[in-house]
Design a protein around this motif. Structure first.
Motif, PDB file in Angstrom:
ATOM      1  N   VAL A 157      11.393   3.529  -9.812  1.00 47.71           N
ATOM      2  CA  VAL A 157      10.188   3.387 -10.624  1.00 47.71           C
ATOM      3  C   VAL A 157      10.566   2.688 -11.916  1.00 47.71           C
ATOM      4  O   VAL A 157      11.547   3.033 -12.563  1.00 47.71           O
ATOM      5  N   ILE A 172      -1.431  20.182   3.438  1.00 46.68           N
ATOM      6  CA  ILE A 172      -1.345  20.004   1.993  1.00 46.68           C
ATOM      7  C   ILE A 172       0.109  20.118   1.536  1.00 46.68           C
ATOM      8  O   ILE A 172       0.522  19.438   0.595  1.00 46.68           O
ATOM      9  N   TYR A 220       1.499  16.906   2.098  1.00 44.32           N
ATOM     10  CA  TYR A 220       1.030  16.025   1.027  1.00 44.32           C
ATOM     11  C   TYR A 220       1.894  16.183  -0.218  1.00 44.32           C
ATOM     12  O   TYR A 220       2.356  15.210  -0.813  1.00 44.32           O
ATOM     13  N   LEU A 221       2.114  17.441  -0.591  1.00 41.33           N
ATOM     14  CA  LEU A 221       2.887  17.691  -1.809  1.00 41.33           C
ATOM     15  C   LEU A 221       4.320  17.194  -1.652  1.00 41.33           C
ATOM     16  O   LEU A 221       4.905  16.652  -2.593  1.00 41.33           O
ATOM     17  N   VAL A 264       6.174  11.903  -7.580  1.00 41.89           N
ATOM     18  CA  VAL A 264       4.795  11.531  -7.920  1.00 41.89           C
ATOM     19  C   VAL A 264       4.738  10.221  -8.682  1.00 41.89           C
ATOM     20  O   VAL A 264       3.703   9.574  -8.743  1.00 41.89           O
ATOM     21  N   GLU A 265       5.853   9.864  -9.279  1.00 43.49           N
ATOM     22  CA  GLU A 265       5.810   8.645 -10.093  1.00 43.49           C
ATOM     23  C   GLU A 265       5.800   7.396  -9.227  1.00 43.49           C
ATOM     24  O   GLU A 265       5.404   6.336  -9.685  1.00 43.49           O
ATOM     25  N   HIS A 320       4.428   4.999  -6.769  1.00 36.18           N
ATOM     26  CA  HIS A 320       3.097   4.729  -6.239  1.00 36.18           C
ATOM     27  C   HIS A 320       3.104   4.790  -4.725  1.00 36.18           C
ATOM     28  O   HIS A 320       2.184   5.305  -4.094  1.00 36.18           O
ATOM     29  N   SER A 329       2.894   8.465  -3.601  1.00 40.05           N
ATOM     30  CA  SER A 329       1.591   9.129  -3.691  1.00 40.05           C
ATOM     31  C   SER A 329       0.612   8.503  -2.716  1.00 40.05           C
ATOM     32  O   SER A 329      -0.236   9.196  -2.138  1.00 40.05           O
ATOM     33  N   THR A 330       0.721   7.189  -2.504  1.00 36.71           N
ATOM     34  CA  THR A 330      -0.159   6.559  -1.529  1.00 36.71           C
ATOM     35  C   THR A 330       0.124   7.080  -0.130  1.00 36.71           C
ATOM     36  O   THR A 330      -0.802   7.382   0.636  1.00 36.71           O
ATOM     37  N   ASN A 376      -1.332  10.492   0.212  1.00 34.89           N
ATOM     38  CA  ASN A 376      -2.776  10.405   0.437  1.00 34.89           C
ATOM     39  C   ASN A 376      -3.066   9.995   1.867  1.00 34.89           C
ATOM     40  O   ASN A 376      -3.935  10.567   2.527  1.00 34.89           O
ATOM     41  N   PHE A 382      -2.486  12.779   4.322  1.00 29.35           N
ATOM     42  CA  PHE A 382      -3.500  13.834   4.311  1.00 29.35           C
ATOM     43  C   PHE A 382      -4.818  13.336   4.874  1.00 29.35           C
ATOM     44  O   PHE A 382      -5.477  14.025   5.651  1.00 29.35           O
ATOM     45  N   ILE A 383      -5.194  12.126   4.490  1.00 33.90           N
ATOM     46  CA  ILE A 383      -6.498  11.637   4.925  1.00 33.90           C
ATOM     47  C   ILE A 383      -6.498  11.346   6.421  1.00 33.90           C
ATOM     48  O   ILE A 383      -7.450  11.672   7.127  1.00 33.90           O
ATOM     49  N   LEU A 436      -8.292  13.057  -3.400  1.00 35.95           N
ATOM     50  CA  LEU A 436      -6.885  12.672  -3.446  1.00 35.95           C
ATOM     51  C   LEU A 436      -6.691  11.362  -4.195  1.00 35.95           C
ATOM     52  O   LEU A 436      -5.752  11.208  -4.969  1.00 35.95           O
ATOM     53  N   GLN A 494      -4.484  10.931  -7.471  1.00 41.97           N
ATOM     54  CA  GLN A 494      -3.417   9.949  -7.555  1.00 41.97           C
ATOM     55  C   GLN A 494      -3.562   9.101  -8.807  1.00 41.97           C
ATOM     56  O   GLN A 494      -2.600   8.873  -9.536  1.00 41.97           O
ATOM     57  N   GLY A 509       1.781   8.943 -10.666  1.00 42.50           N
ATOM     58  CA  GLY A 509       2.206   7.669 -11.219  1.00 42.50           C
ATOM     59  C   GLY A 509       3.167   7.874 -12.379  1.00 42.50           C
ATOM     60  O   GLY A 509       3.323   8.974 -12.886  1.00 42.50           O
ATOM     61  N   PRO A 510       3.840   6.799 -12.765  1.00 40.05           N
ATOM     62  CA  PRO A 510       4.903   6.940 -13.760  1.00 40.05           C
ATOM     63  C   PRO A 510       4.402   7.127 -15.176  1.00 40.05           C
ATOM     64  O   PRO A 510       4.940   7.920 -15.927  1.00 40.05           O
TER      65      PRO A 510
END
Lengths: 795, 537, 215, 103
Positions: free
Chosen positions: A174, A223, A226-227, A233-234, A236, A239-240, A243, A246-247, B448, B452, B457-458
């Motif tokens: 990141v 979930i 997902y976690l 989390v940083e 992208h 996190s995508t 998502n 999960f979706i 979600l 997000q 994110g950073p």
């Protein structure tokens, strides 16, 4: 025997709830004051290891109390958990009966299936929703498997995640806007709390006594996934991917819910097993209603009459009184089965919802090992197995084809994948496809057998890849590796065990082989028997066979690519080091299981344990009545073709291995050349058959368009209507104002004005002159008198 | 204190405390806040006491008080509660208490704000406790006015627009309701006599089936439904909600989402359905369709929002669609008009009430979470957030938990309501059930995606980064968020506490509706019924 | 023609002449003189009507008091050119016209009434005995004492000859004749009134410094 | 010969009254107006006394005329005070000049 059920339930409930307790403590404990504190990990490991002990105890208890009915005389020792139990094994009954806890009156054998209720969620009239438990040999085996693998992975993770034990973790993937790497405090404890939560959810899923409860934990593992995928989390991409996972799972769950709705509305219960009411009445469970006690599913004129009444033997029968009969349309039953299977498709990353699983590799590698190969994604297979009695032949056929397609598609993509984890991810999808295929073609035992063996060797391989990645400082691309065998021998060798296992290699002519051979062999044998019965569906054998070859190819490709040959990235290679003990010991433990858990094949302990819970109708097979419906092979038929299928599978695997050795081991052919030769194919495969783009175009973008449309609709139509109405009202009120001012006010003003002007006129009279006033008075008096005289009536 | 007296105390305690505020100096903001907090806390404790006197086995109205108010017109001061209203009363006082805690962020004209807030609470509690139609209407309007000022004075930049929109919409609804009230008032009277405002009496009349003609029932139901649907809000009548939510200050958004929206659902359950069972059944399919449309439409609209609060507001539309769906899944048999699969309908009804409760907890919590970050950075553009999980870990953790509750995650309150309602829908209509089930995908999508963009994110992309760093989550904010989250989980794990409360009353209600419809059909409306049932298919 | 009649006509002419003279005269001093003449003649008229006390009072209060006061007023205000303030001819004609009509109406009214008849009619509602007799002839020219008594609320003129059926046990109270009412209260009120008026008048009329701006 | 009846007296009082009214309307001099008032009052007073003799009014008529006289005296006193004030303020006794209250 009831007592045993209670005991088992208590043990498993402890094993189930301990991780939740661990999660709670870890969440509230945070990082225990210091970022480098490992307490959270110890708690998590303690909880899951205790869970493993409880599960093993429960398994042992179950075996000893039931006299090891599950293991037939031919079984032999050698399996860790229940090696001591084989000697006094009883002969099982005449079936692998899928009997339910209280329904079946004790016959000549002991009760082996237990069910009960933890607590009730809600009750509406005759409808009852509760959290139940359902324990049979499958449940117990799953518990032991999940807790064992989870324990290993927890321990491995302590080593793998040690970089998080700092106040200043640098995330090299990141970049902040000023071009630096991203710095953040470590999140060691959070990782373990998520893992604990996941274990809780997964065990709850296995323990669930009704399909609704399965759905609850289904979502919970979702979930957790997902976690864990989005743990960084940083990033992208992470996190995508989370998502997406999960979706996409939710898409499957959409089908699941439809299945649930149908079941709920048609059957009025979600329970697998029969339920005892407080007044001694027995309510049939789903399986009893559909299959009765003889396992037959009969449809007349497209209507299935549910078996809701118990005869004197305790068998479930169609009520003789037609007014009491509950029915469900056969098509609805198919839809319900497809719906529930849809959930399995989502969770087990089957075609066409497989796209989320490779992306899920964004999570830390232990997560990939635990969640995205061994346990959670296998939950779909588990559910399909658990829910087997509800599936009609049509649904099974669908399952078989879906599994077949998935196995093939994923295997082809794995060939071109270069990311070590992606290869394993596609391999996972492919193997899950195998399992589904097995279930679909009637190999209930084979499918779940493969589930267990796959869990061991795939988690092993993921941990190995994790070890490699950790050793290579988070480099995942295979083209940069090579020649790691010397640098990390333990990892390489354990990985080799896994590769051999998944490839299904064996010494020809003997049954000395690693676990994967046995389970894959069982699957292919079932498929072969199936295609013999239904020759139309011959692809269901050929494609898996081909896939078996491809599997061997890409797995060996991975191993050769990574561990043999010359180092392709010298700089990287110099810094590679073997992982510490905390990571290698779990590898060794798992490799033992990956190698030996299936010893004995279909005569082995594991297979017998599993098939003990096999639904009653599977063993006999099923002969399709009409031309459209399919037939399922019986055990005997499968057994006959076993050696043929085994030989074919072995041959395919050897072919695959040989090609891989020639290309990547010896380097006879440059893979780049092949890539150039078949550029289009490569591009197609590397693009994952274009599913991501397809879904993006087909669903994601339209969804956003629809969303924008809805939002705009609100603004432009509803609000505009409102504004128009308001504007109209304003116009009306303006006219009203004009009317008011012009007509009504005009009249009032007229009166007022005339009064005013009269007053102005009369003002002149008020001269202020006293004499004039007196004159007026006098004149008035005179006038008054005159008037009086003039008008007052005389007399 | 007897429960009878307690009810009146509950209703008027906030008013008393509002009077008490008169004696405070205008500058003494902090004491005034504590005083008001004390008032809401006392009210909450009283409602808890009231809950203690509730007996779940009793299906009817408990501890009813009936005192003549305007005797000439048979208007009574009539209050009471049963298993349907009690959870909502508890919810009201609970959300009010937490919103009052969240009101520390209000800095402008504190005294006026607090007085209006407390009056609002009186109105809300009165609506849920009153059993006289006229009294209900009075409280309904009492609630409306403070809300108007609270949005219009303490709101955001477009507050006047939002307040007027809110006011006009709600007033339109109340007017329709008033017409219906008069229809029942005069309809309930034999020739030349005085009618009744007593909801219990009117319900009994409707159940008998020969008092209100089918035509009257249908007309009145449409009026009542539109009146309540505006409040819910359902699909075509929902546009006031995003504006009102966006412009209202955080605590008022919480009240709005937590309590006011529930009044629509409560009104439909308590008034529209029992008073016109025939009309309700007549319109059942449309109602379900509207509910499903709200679910899907609200979800899609939420997906497209870039304003954080607006997104949450549209999620409210989506979630409240489940309420309507659950209430209206009333399938009847063509031959005799009896309900088919009544237990499923009962489940839908219960699920609807649970969903109201669940949404009443999760939605204010979501708004509070938005408010917390808004107080710091003074903007709500989702695309200008990001990285909050690193900057405010505790806040992000609480928010994620609460958003998961909104997402309908099992083990949290949103799941039970949504799934129970959806499960009950198949019995009514397969198509609509499938469409409603697809809502789970959209919900997951917008929540979600929002998480997000805001929390993951950073780094933080918007303005006022220093404000975030300078103001970590306060104890008060942590307490509110944690309380909400705890209740989300509690109700998700132990929904039976709620269902035990609502169960009997709901059973009685469903039974009564079933009987009422059959009686009406048998006694009066043969011809129309066939049309209705045809429409069902 | 008796002396009384002659006197009447003489003073009637004086009275009327004085009044007309007041009305038409342009000189305030002459007006005041005419007024004295007029009022004095009126006093004689009172005497002729048997109201000796009233006549005396008229002379004393009016001629001796009020008119003197007016003359003082004339003197205090009549400075130089303002002594004569002429009213316009139109005013005079208009007033005269009104006056003539007024006089005509009153005269017509007066002559239209049959006084004997009226006294009969009036008598029905009043006290029987005195009503029949009119005013007590014995007391003509000697009204002072009854007047004084009436101011003390004793109506000697009315109640003196009442039958003496005083209330007793045998006779109920209702049968007892009721005493007529007197003028004690009005008298007292008028007294206070006068006092107040005098104080007020002296306050109003007290010498004030002219405000400079009025110049 | 018969004594004089009421009519001549009433006629005299009418003349007094009318002269008083004419006096009030024509005189611009404040004192003149006051004199007119006195004439009017006298006319009334004369009427009272007349009626006291010729009707059953009796002594009451005389009492009233006494009151009239007294009140006229009081009125004269106050009116003169007003006239003086008027004069002080306007430097004239011309009532036509005092028309501040005109409409």
């Amino acid at each position: 025997m009831e007592h045993l059920g209670e005991k088992l339930a208590a043990l498993l409930a402890i094993a189930w709830l301990l991780p939740l307790l661990g999660f709670t403590i870890e969440v509230f404990g945070g990082y225990w004051g210091a970022r480098n504190c490992k307490k959270a990990a110890y708690i998590a490991i303690g909880c899951i290891a205790a869970g493993f002990v409880c599960s093993s105890t429960a398994l042992y208890l179950w075996g000893s109390e039931t006299g090891w009915v599950a293991l037939e005389s031919a079984s032999h020792g050698g399996h860790d958990e229940h090696s001591s139990a084989t000697d006094d094994a009883h002969t099982a009954g005449d079936h692998g009966g899928h009997d339910h806890a209280a329904t079946v009156v004790e016959h000549h054998h002991k009760q082996t299936v237990f069910s009960g209720c933890f607590y009730r969620l809600a009750k509406f009239g005759s409808l009852n929703l509760s959290l139940d438990w359902y324990i049979d040999s499958l449940t117990l085996t799953m518990f032991v498997m999940v807790t064992l693998i989870a324990t290993c992975i927890h321990i491995f993770a302590v080593g793998y995640m040690h970089e998080e034990l700092t106040d200043d973790y640098v995330d090299h993937q990141v970049h902040t806007h000023d071009g630096c790497h991203f710095h953040r405090p470590g999140r060691f404890y959070r990782f373990f709390s998520y893992l604990s939560l996941f274990c809780f959810a997964m065990l709850g899923l296995v323990l669930a006594g009704n399909i609704f409860q399965v759905f609850i934990f289904w979502e919970l593992v979702g979930i957790c996934s997902y976690l864990l995928i989005g743990f960084y989390v940083e990033r992208h991409s992470a996190s995508t991917a989370a998502n997406k996972a999960f979706i996409v799972n939710r898409v499957g769950d959409f089908g699941f819910i439809i299945g649930l709705m149908i079941l709920w509305t048609s059957f009025g219960t979600f329970s697998f097993a029969d339920q005892h009411a407080a007044d001694g009445k027995v309510q049939p469970g789903l399986f009893s209603m559909v299959r009765g006690s003889d396992g037959k599913l009969e449809a007349t004129d497209g209507i299935v009459v549910l078996k809701t009444q118990q005869d004197e033997h305790g068998h479930w029968q169609v009520p003789p009184d037609s007014s009491q009969r509950k029915t469900i349309a056969y098509t609805l039953l198919i839809v319900a089965g497809l719906g529930v299977f849809c959930g399995c498709v989502g969770k087990s990353a089957q075609f066409p919802l497989q796209t989320w699983l490779p992306d899920a590799m964004e999570g830390p590698t232990p997560v990939s090992a635990l969640v995205h190969s061994a346990t959670m994604v296998a939950a779909g297979v588990y559910l399909a197995g658990r829910f087997y009695p509800m599936f009609t032949p049509e649904v099974l056929l669908t399952i078989a084809y879906i599994g077949c397609i998935t196995a093939f598609v994923a295997a082809t993509i794995a060939i071109v994948a270069t990311d070590i984890k992606k290869v394993l991810a596609y391999s996972t999808i492919s193997q899950l496809g195998y399992m589904m295929l097995a279930l679909g073609v009637g190999g209930w035992g084979a499918g779940l057998f493969h589930l267990i063996t796959h869990a061991f060797f795939k988690s092993l391989m993921f941990l190995c890849s994790g070890s490699v990645i950790a050793g290579c400082h988070h480099e995942q691309e295979m083209p940069k590796m090579g020649g790691l065998l010397r640098k990390m021998p333990i990892t390489a060798l354990t990985m080799l065990i896994g590769v051999v296992a998944i490839a299904g290699l064996a010494i020809p002519g003997t049954s000395i082989a690693l676990s994967g051979y046995h389970s894959k062999d069982a699957i292919l044998a079932t498929a072969l028997a199936y295609t013999k019965l239904n020759s139309v569906h011959f692809l269901l054998f050929l494609i898996p066979l081909l896939t078996a070859g491809i599997t061997a190819f890409y797995m060996f490709r991975l191993w050769f690519y990574t561990f043999l040959g010359k180092p392709r990235d010298q700089h990287l290679h110099e810094h590679v080091h073997e992982s510490p003990l905390v990571m290698t010991v779990p590898l060794l433990v798992l490799s033992v299981f990956a190698a030996g858990c299936a010893i004995g094949g279909e005569e082995g302990v594991l297979f017998r344990m599993l098939t003990h819970s096999q639904p009653g109708h599977v063993a006999q097979g099923f002969n399709g009545l009409a031309a459209q419906t399919v037939s399922l092979p019986s055990h005997d038929a499968i057994h006959k073709v076993h050696s043929t299928a085994g030989s074919a599978a072995l041959l395919a695997a050897f072919c695959g291995m040989t090609i891989a050795y020639l290309v990547y081991g010896l380097g006879l052919v440059n893979p780049e050349e092949i890539k150039k030769q078949a550029r289009a194919v490569h591009a197609f495969l590397a693009n994952k058959w274009g599913f991501d783009d397809l879904y993006d175009t087909l669903f994601v973008k339209p969804a956003h368009v629809v969303a924008k449309f809805a939002a705009a609709f609100d603004k432009l139509v509803f609000d505009e209507i409102l504004h128009t109405v308001v504007r109209f009202a304003v116009v009306i009120s303006k006219w009203d104002r004009k009317f008011d001012e012009g007509v009504i006010d005009g009249f009032v003003n007229l009166v007022g004005n005339s009064t005013y002007s009269l007053g102005i006129g009369l003002r002149g009279v008020q001269t202020g002159r006293i004499r004039q006033y007196v004159t007026f008075i006098a004149v008035s008096v005179v006038t008054l008198f005159v008037l009086l005289f003039a008008f007052y009536p005389k007399g | 204190m007897s429960p009878e007296a307690l009810m009146s105390w509950i209703i008027f305690t906030p008013t008393l405390f509002a009077f008490g505020l008169i004696f405070f100096d205008k500058k003494a903001e902090e004491p005034m806040r504590y005083w008001s907090l004390c008032g809401t806390a006392v009210t909450f404790l009283q409602t808890l006491l009231l809950a203690c006197s509730f007996s779940p086995e009793d299906a009817g109205i408990q501890h009813m008080v009936k005192v003549p108010w305007i005797e000439n017109w048979h208007i009574n001061y009539q209050v009471g509660f049963d298993g349907i209203s009690l959870p909502l009363v508890l919810l009201t006082s609970f959300v009010s208490l937490l919103s009052m805690m969240a009101s520390w962020s209000i800095k402008k004209q504190v005294k006026g704000y607090l007085v209006l807030f407390l009056l609002l609470e009186t109105g809300m509690l009165g609506v849920f406790l009153s059993l006289d139609f006229f009294l209900f209407y009075v409280f309904w309007e009492v609630m409306l006015l403070p809300m108007y000022f609270l949005i219009g004075i303490w709101g955001g930049p477009r507050r006047e627009y939002a307040a007027i929109k809110f006011f006009l919409y709600t007033l339109a609804g109340s007017v329709l309701m008033l017409i219906a009230i008069l229809m029942f008032y005069f309809g309930s009277a034999p020739e030349g006599q005085i009618g009744s405002f007593d909801l219990m009496q009117l319900t009994a009349m409707a159940e008998k089936g020969d008092v209100f003609s089918p035509g009257l029932q249908v007309a009145a139901f449409i009026l009542l439904f539109i009146g309540f649907a505006i409040k819910v809000p359902c699909f075509p009548f929902h546009t006031w909600l995003p504006d009102a939510h966006v412009e209202a200050p955080t605590p008022i958004s919480m009240i709005l989402a937590g309590v006011l929206l529930k009044m629509g659902g409560y009104g439909i359950i308590r008034i529209a359905f029992p008073l016109c069972p025939y009309g309700a059944q007549y319109a059942a399919y449309v109602l379900v369709a509207i509910g499903v449309t709200s679910i899907i439409y609200g979800g899609f609209a939420a997906l497209a929002q870039t304003d954080f609060k607006r997104l949450v507001a549209y999620s409210s539309v989506s979630h409240m669609g489940y309420v309507l769906l659950g209430i209206a899944v009333w399938k009847i048999s063509e031959s005799n008009g009896a309900a088919v699969g009544r237990d499923y309908w009962l489940m839908g009804m219960n699920g609807a009430v649970f969903q109201m409760l669940a949404h009443g907890i999760s939605s204010p919590a979501m708004f509070f979470m938005v408010g917390v970050i808004y107080d710091r950075v003074h903007h709500r553009d989702i695309n200008q957030f990001g990285g909050l999980s690193g900057l405010m870990p505790l806040y992000s953790g609480l928010a994620a938990g609460i958003f998961f509750a909104g997402l309908g995650l099992p083990g949290m309150c949103g799941f039970i309501g949504e799934v129970f309602v959806v499960l009950s829908a198949w019995n009514f209509s397969k198509t609509l059930a499938i469409v409603s089930a697809s809502g789970v995908i959209i919900t997951a999508g917008y929540i979600l995606w929002c998480l997000q963009r805001v929390y993951l994110g950073p780094e933080y992309k918007g303005p006022h980064l220093d404000e975030i760093k300078a103001n970590p989550l306060t104890t008060r904010e942590t307490f509110i968020g944690a309380t909400f989250l705890a209740f989300c989980i509690f109700f998700g794990v132990f929904p039976n506490y709620v269902f035990d409360m609502t169960g009997k009353s709901m059973e009685k209600l469903v039974q009564g509706l079933d009987t009422g419809y059959q009686n009406t059909q048998r006694l009066t409306g043969g011809v129309q019924t066939t049309q209705t049932t045809q429409k069902q298919n | 023609m008796s002396v009384e009649t002659m006197l009447f006509w003489l003073f009637a002419i004086l009275t009327c002449g004085g009044a007309v003279s007041v009305a038409v005269s342009q000189n305030v001093v002459r007006m005041a003189f005419s007024l004295v003449l007029c009022l004095g003649s009126t006093a004689v008229m009172f005497l002729l009507l048997g109201a000796d006390f009233v006549g005396a009072t008229q002379l004393m209060v009016y001629v001796g008091g009020t008119v003197v006061l007016l003359v003082f007023g004339v003197m205090l205000t009549a400075t130089g050119p303002f002594t004569k303030i002429k009213s316009s001819g139109a005013d005079a004609i208009l007033s005269g016209l009104i006056g003539v009509i007024f006089l005509f109406i009153i005269s017509t009214t007066v002559t239209a009434v049959d006084w004997g008849d009226i006294s009969q009619k009036v008598a029905i509602g009043t006290h029987q005995k005195t009503a029949a007799r009119g005013f007590n002839p014995e007391q003509q020219g000697n009204t002072t004492r009854p007047l004084g008594l009436s101011f003390l609320s004793v109506r000697a003129d009315r109640d003196l000859n009442l039958s003496r059926n005083v209330p007793s046990v045998e006779k109920p109270v209702e049968d007892a004749p009721k005493l007529s009412s007197g003028y004690l209260l009005p008298f007292e009120i008028v007294s206070i009134h006068l006092l107040v008026v005098l104080v007020g008048a002296s306050y109003l009329a007290r010498a004030k410094r002219r405000v400079a701006t009025n110049q | 010969m018969e004594a004089v009846g009421p009519n001549p007296f009433l006629f005299v009082s009418a003349v007094l009254f009318v002269c008083g009214v004419v006096c009030m309307t024509t005189k611009r001099n404040g004192i003149g107006v006051l004199m007119g008032v006195e004439l009017v009052l006298n006319g009334a007073s004369l009427n009272f006394v007349t009626f006291s003799k010729f009707t059953p009014l009796g002594l009451d008529g005389q009492v009233f005329s006494l009151f009239v006289i007294v009140l006229a005296a009081a009125e004269a006193a106050v009116a003169l005070a007003i006239a003086l004030n008027f004069y002080n303020n306007h430097l004239t006794i011309d009532v036509d000049r005092g028309d501040e209250l005109h409409g």
